[in-house]
Design an enzyme around this catalytic site. Structure first.
Site, PDB file in Angstrom:
ATOM      1  N   LYS A 102      17.954  46.159  27.653  1.00 14.25           N
ATOM      2  CA  LYS A 102      18.035  44.875  26.959  1.00 14.25           C
ATOM      3  C   LYS A 102      18.097  45.143  25.455  1.00 14.25           C
ATOM      4  CE  LYS A 102      15.612  40.727  25.658  1.00 14.25           C
ATOM      5  NZ  LYS A 102      14.270  40.137  25.439  1.00 14.25           N
ATOM      6  N   GLY A 163       8.021  33.580  21.751  1.00 15.94           N
ATOM      7  CA  GLY A 163       6.586  33.349  21.721  1.00 15.94           C
ATOM      8  C   GLY A 163       6.160  31.972  21.269  1.00 15.94           C
ATOM      9  N   ALA A 189      13.306  33.677  25.841  1.00 10.89           N
ATOM     10  CA  ALA A 189      12.476  33.236  24.712  1.00 10.89           C
ATOM     11  C   ALA A 189      12.342  31.720  24.666  1.00 10.89           C
ATOM     12  CB  ALA A 189      13.016  33.737  23.374  1.00 10.89           C
ATOM     13  N   GLY A 190      11.115  31.286  24.420  1.00 15.72           N
ATOM     14  CA  GLY A 190      10.841  29.876  24.202  1.00 15.72           C
ATOM     15  C   GLY A 190      10.151  29.159  25.343  1.00 15.72           C
ATOM     16  N   ASN A 211       7.486  36.276  28.781  1.00 16.74           N
ATOM     17  CA  ASN A 211       6.333  37.155  28.653  1.00 16.74           C
ATOM     18  C   ASN A 211       5.117  36.356  28.190  1.00 16.74           C
ATOM     19  OD1 ASN A 211       5.800  40.474  27.157  1.00 16.74           O
ATOM     20  ND2 ASN A 211       4.398  39.151  28.244  1.00 16.74           N
ATOM     21  N   THR A 212       5.195  35.804  26.977  1.00 13.85           N
ATOM     22  CA  THR A 212       4.050  35.114  26.391  1.00 13.85           C
ATOM     23  C   THR A 212       3.596  33.926  27.232  1.00 13.85           C
ATOM     24  OG1 THR A 212       4.901  35.739  24.211  1.00 13.85           O
ATOM     25  CG2 THR A 212       3.157  34.090  24.266  1.00 13.85           C
TER      26      THR A 212
END
Length: 259
Positions: A102, A163, A189-190, A211-212
């Protein structure tokens, strides 16, 4: 239809789960492994510059998340130019013989949005060097098409800052990217909660990376399980085809013939 009948393929790797999970920000490697198991993910991202994959004298991710069971996706988190990204992924290839990677080249440390000029540069070199590149990018359909033409095997547009947990802020652009390219599109993301993941899948994305949203939850294992269900529900809803929206009511039971 069972989940096993609805697979997707990226770079000759066929997967059932459409949820990709990161391996950072957890309390420890035990929690990382438990969350990944709960999520049902088959592919995990690894920040090569932050997660230990080379030093056998320290706890290693591979001792907890078996690379024979999961598809490892080394990434270039923390890289702000093409040169650093190239060096990082070449290190990953040497360390684990990983060629599916990635690419993310960040523009600044406040928004963590991609530097697209450096991303294009790095992508071209990596593809020529034999890497299979899944690429983090902004939500520009034209830029996404260019990345596909360079040879990237998956397009990974940001739905909101990394994040942030803001959810899908750009559904129109995401949909335009999906319609404009012939490689998998994965929201990257987001995502903040399960409904965000469902929305991404309802748009027609091939998958969602997060992830977050899991690691920063009060109970990461429960959130991982929730995300698994959310992705599956969103995918089924997309395949089912939602009803059309109407301005006025349409009764479920006919009004004609009432007593």
């Amino acid at each position: 239809m069972t989940n096993n009948e609805d697979t997707w393929t990226v770079a000759d790797r066929t997967l059932v789960s459409r949820l990709i999970v990161g391996t950072g920000k957890y309390r420890d490697l035990e929690q990382t492994a438990a969350a990944i198991t709960a999520s049902g993910a088959e592919m995990v991202t690894v920040a090569v510059r932050r997660v230990n994959v080379t030093d056998p004298n320290a706890p290693m991710l591979m001792d907890y998340v078996d690379p024979k069971k999961y598809v490892y996706l080394p990434n270039t988190a923390g890289c702000f130019n093409a040169e650093d990204a190239l060096r990082t992924l070449r290190l990953a290839r040497e360390a684990g013989d990983w060629t599916l990677v990635k690419l993310e080249v960040l523009g600044d440390d406040k928004t963590l949005y991609p530097n697209m000029e450096e991303t294009f540069k790095a992508a071209e070199i990596l593809v020529k060097d034999g890497f299979e590149v899944m690429v983090y990018c902004n939500d520009d359909p034209i830029g996404a098409k260019k990345l596909e033409e360079i040879g990237c095997c998956a397009i990974m547009p940001a739905a909101a800052p990394i994040g942030s947990g803001l959810g899908i802020q750009n559904p129109v652009n995401i949909r335009l990217i999906i319609e404009g390219v012939d490689v998998p599109v994965i929201v990257d993301a987001g995502v903040g909660t399960a409904s965000d993941a469902t929305k991404a899948m309802e748009l027609g994305c091939d998958g969602v990376l997060m992830n977050t949203a899991i690691a920063a939850a009060k109970n990461p294992l429960k959130m991982a399980a929730a995300m698994r269900s959310a992705v599956e529900a969103g995918r089924l809803a997309y395949l089912a085809g939602r009803m059309g929206k109407k301005l006025y009511a349409d009764p479920s039971s006919p009004l004609s013939g009432l007593i």
